[in-house]
Motif scaffolding. Structure first.
Motif, PDB file in Angstrom:
ATOM      1  N   THR A 123       0.860  -1.169   0.000  1.00 38.91           N
ATOM      2  CA  THR A 123       0.000   0.000   0.000  1.00 38.91           C
ATOM      3  C   THR A 123       0.899   1.222   0.000  1.00 38.91           C
ATOM      4  N   PRO A 124       0.307   2.421  -0.192  1.00 42.59           N
ATOM      5  CA  PRO A 124       1.138   3.615  -0.074  1.00 42.59           C
ATOM      6  C   PRO A 124       1.859   3.586   1.260  1.00 42.59           C
ATOM      7  N   MET A 125       3.146   3.979   1.245  1.00 39.31           N
ATOM      8  CA  MET A 125       3.927   3.783   2.460  1.00 39.31           C
ATOM      9  C   MET A 125       4.466   5.080   3.015  1.00 39.31           C
ATOM     10  N   GLY A 126       5.006   4.953   4.177  1.00 38.32           N
ATOM     11  CA  GLY A 126       5.719   6.040   4.802  1.00 38.32           C
ATOM     12  C   GLY A 126       4.839   6.907   5.676  1.00 38.32           C
ATOM     13  N   TRP A 127       5.465   7.983   6.101  1.00 40.61           N
ATOM     14  CA  TRP A 127       4.791   8.896   7.010  1.00 40.61           C
ATOM     15  C   TRP A 127       3.561   9.547   6.389  1.00 40.61           C
ATOM     16  N   PRO A 128       3.533   9.840   5.072  1.00 36.99           N
ATOM     17  CA  PRO A 128       2.289  10.394   4.505  1.00 36.99           C
ATOM     18  C   PRO A 128       1.097   9.444   4.669  1.00 36.99           C
ATOM     19  N   ALA A 129       1.318   8.137   4.540  1.00 33.51           N
ATOM     20  CA  ALA A 129       0.231   7.167   4.726  1.00 33.51           C
ATOM     21  C   ALA A 129      -0.227   7.145   6.181  1.00 33.51           C
ATOM     22  N   GLU A 182      -7.818  14.497  22.713  1.00 28.32           N
ATOM     23  CA  GLU A 182      -8.459  13.262  23.182  1.00 28.32           C
ATOM     24  C   GLU A 182      -7.637  12.035  22.777  1.00 28.32           C
ATOM     25  N   LEU A 183      -7.122  12.046  21.548  1.00 29.71           N
ATOM     26  CA  LEU A 183      -6.288  10.924  21.105  1.00 29.71           C
ATOM     27  C   LEU A 183      -5.015  10.838  21.942  1.00 29.71           C
ATOM     28  N   ALA A 184      -4.406  11.987  22.220  1.00 30.80           N
ATOM     29  CA  ALA A 184      -3.187  12.010  23.036  1.00 30.80           C
ATOM     30  C   ALA A 184      -3.443  11.394  24.409  1.00 30.80           C
ATOM     31  N   LYS A 185      -4.571  11.737  24.986  1.00 26.05           N
ATOM     32  CA  LYS A 185      -4.905  11.204  26.311  1.00 26.05           C
ATOM     33  C   LYS A 185      -5.129   9.694  26.242  1.00 26.05           C
ATOM     34  N   ARG A 186      -5.879   9.235  25.232  1.00 26.79           N
ATOM     35  CA  ARG A 186      -6.143   7.804  25.086  1.00 26.79           C
ATOM     36  C   ARG A 186      -4.866   7.003  24.840  1.00 26.79           C
ATOM     37  N   ALA A 187      -3.985   7.544  24.007  1.00 26.58           N
ATOM     38  CA  ALA A 187      -2.765   6.822  23.630  1.00 26.58           C
ATOM     39  C   ALA A 187      -1.611   7.066  24.590  1.00 26.58           C
ATOM     40  N   GLN A 188      -1.780   8.010  25.487  1.00 24.23           N
ATOM     41  CA  GLN A 188      -0.740   8.386  26.450  1.00 24.23           C
ATOM     42  C   GLN A 188       0.539   8.831  25.748  1.00 24.23           C
ATOM     43  N   VAL A 189       0.353   9.691  24.744  1.00 26.84           N
ATOM     44  CA  VAL A 189       1.475  10.337  24.064  1.00 26.84           C
ATOM     45  C   VAL A 189       1.183  11.832  24.048  1.00 26.84           C
ATOM     46  N   SER A 190       2.167  12.621  23.732  1.00 27.32           N
ATOM     47  CA  SER A 190       1.948  14.066  23.731  1.00 27.32           C
ATOM     48  C   SER A 190       1.129  14.493  22.519  1.00 27.32           C
ATOM     49  N   GLN A 191       0.412  15.574  22.683  1.00 25.83           N
ATOM     50  CA  GLN A 191      -0.365  16.123  21.583  1.00 25.83           C
ATOM     51  C   GLN A 191       0.572  16.602  20.468  1.00 25.83           C
ATOM     52  N   ALA A 192       1.773  17.028  20.831  1.00 24.57           N
ATOM     53  CA  ALA A 192       2.753  17.479  19.819  1.00 24.57           C
ATOM     54  C   ALA A 192       3.121  16.331  18.876  1.00 24.57           C
ATOM     55  N   ILE A 193       3.262  15.133  19.414  1.00 20.58           N
ATOM     56  CA  ILE A 193       3.582  13.971  18.571  1.00 20.58           C
ATOM     57  C   ILE A 193       2.438  13.718  17.593  1.00 20.58           C
ATOM     58  N   ILE A 194       1.216  13.783  18.092  1.00 12.79           N
ATOM     59  CA  ILE A 194       0.065  13.551  17.210  1.00 12.79           C
ATOM     60  C   ILE A 194       0.010  14.619  16.130  1.00 12.79           C
ATOM     61  N   ARG A 195       0.251  15.854  16.485  1.00 12.67           N
ATOM     62  CA  ARG A 195       0.252  16.952  15.508  1.00 12.67           C
ATOM     63  C   ARG A 195       1.326  16.703  14.439  1.00 12.67           C
ATOM     64  N   GLU A 196       2.530  16.331  14.874  1.00 14.59           N
ATOM     65  CA  GLU A 196       3.615  16.047  13.923  1.00 14.59           C
ATOM     66  C   GLU A 196       3.237  14.912  12.969  1.00 14.59           C
ATOM     67  N   LEU A 197       2.623  13.858  13.512  1.00 18.67           N
ATOM     68  CA  LEU A 197       2.248  12.711  12.684  1.00 18.67           C
ATOM     69  C   LEU A 197       1.072  13.040  11.772  1.00 18.67           C
ATOM     70  N   TYR A 215      -0.016  15.881  10.598  1.00 17.97           N
ATOM     71  CA  TYR A 215       0.287  16.846   9.543  1.00 17.97           C
ATOM     72  C   TYR A 215       1.600  16.540   8.831  1.00 17.97           C
ATOM     73  N   ASN A 216       2.241  15.440   9.226  1.00 20.00           N
ATOM     74  CA  ASN A 216       3.482  14.974   8.605  1.00 20.00           C
ATOM     75  C   ASN A 216       4.532  16.084   8.547  1.00 20.00           C
ATOM     76  N   THR A 217       4.720  16.765   9.663  1.00 17.99           N
ATOM     77  CA  THR A 217       5.670  17.878   9.702  1.00 17.99           C
ATOM     78  C   THR A 217       7.072  17.451  10.104  1.00 17.99           C
ATOM     79  N   VAL A 218       7.182  16.404  10.896  1.00 14.60           N
ATOM     80  CA  VAL A 218       8.490  15.923  11.341  1.00 14.60           C
ATOM     81  C   VAL A 218       8.542  14.424  11.094  1.00 14.60           C
ATOM     82  N   GLN A 219       9.455  13.993  10.242  1.00 10.80           N
ATOM     83  CA  GLN A 219       9.589  12.570   9.939  1.00 10.80           C
ATOM     84  C   GLN A 219      10.821  12.035  10.668  1.00 10.80           C
ATOM     85  N   ARG A 220      10.562  11.342  11.752  1.00 10.43           N
ATOM     86  CA  ARG A 220      11.657  10.739  12.513  1.00 10.43           C
ATOM     87  C   ARG A 220      11.214   9.374  13.005  1.00 10.43           C
TER      88      ARG A 220
END
Length: 128
Positions: free
Chosen positions: A4-10, A28-43, A45-50
């Motif tokens: 399937t289409p791959m990588g961070w854009p997918a 809400e997703l950050a709270k459910r997944a117990q990760v920071s909201q910044a990580i969700i934003r980066e993923l 909007y595909n702003t930081v690929q690491r």
């Protein structure tokens, strides 16, 4: 193995789509997944690929009511496994075993491709 289409854009498209489908906010997703909201934003909007730890993508997949390996498989360009049941109802041991089985299947396919490539290289080298 399906591709399937791959990588961070997918991954970004999937997160964006699931947030809309589930009517969730990044917070809400950050709270459910117990990760920071910044990580969700980066993923999203595909702003930081690491590289992300496997726990991050697994936690997000589960919080989005997907198979635990869904986002990891999208990142690799593989077809994600379908969710067997709702995450709340899944046996955690069975879910981990299914994830391990999927990884082993993907690794076997990768090794098979390497074997074929190596055989072609050896064949062409012997002809020279």
């Amino acid at each position: 193995m399906s591709r399937t289409p791959m990588g961070w854009p997918a991954v970004a498209r999937c997160i964006d789509q699931r947030l809309t489908e589930l009517g969730l906010s990044q917070r809400e997703l950050a709270k459910r997944a117990q990760v920071s909201q910044a990580i969700i934003r980066e993923l999203q909007y595909n702003t930081v690929q690491r590289n992300r730890g496997p726990r991050t993508l697994t936690a997000l997949s589960t919080a989005l009511h997907l198979h635990p390996d869904h986002l990891s498989q999208l990142l690799l360009g593989n077809t994600p496994p379908p969710p067997d049941t709702e995450p709340e109802e899944q046996d955690p041991v069975a879910a981990r075993l299914a994830a391990m089985e999927q990884r082993m299947t993907d690794m076997a396919a990768t090794l098979d491709r390497f074997r074929v490539d190596l055989a072609m290289i050896l064949h062409n080298t012997r002809r020279d």
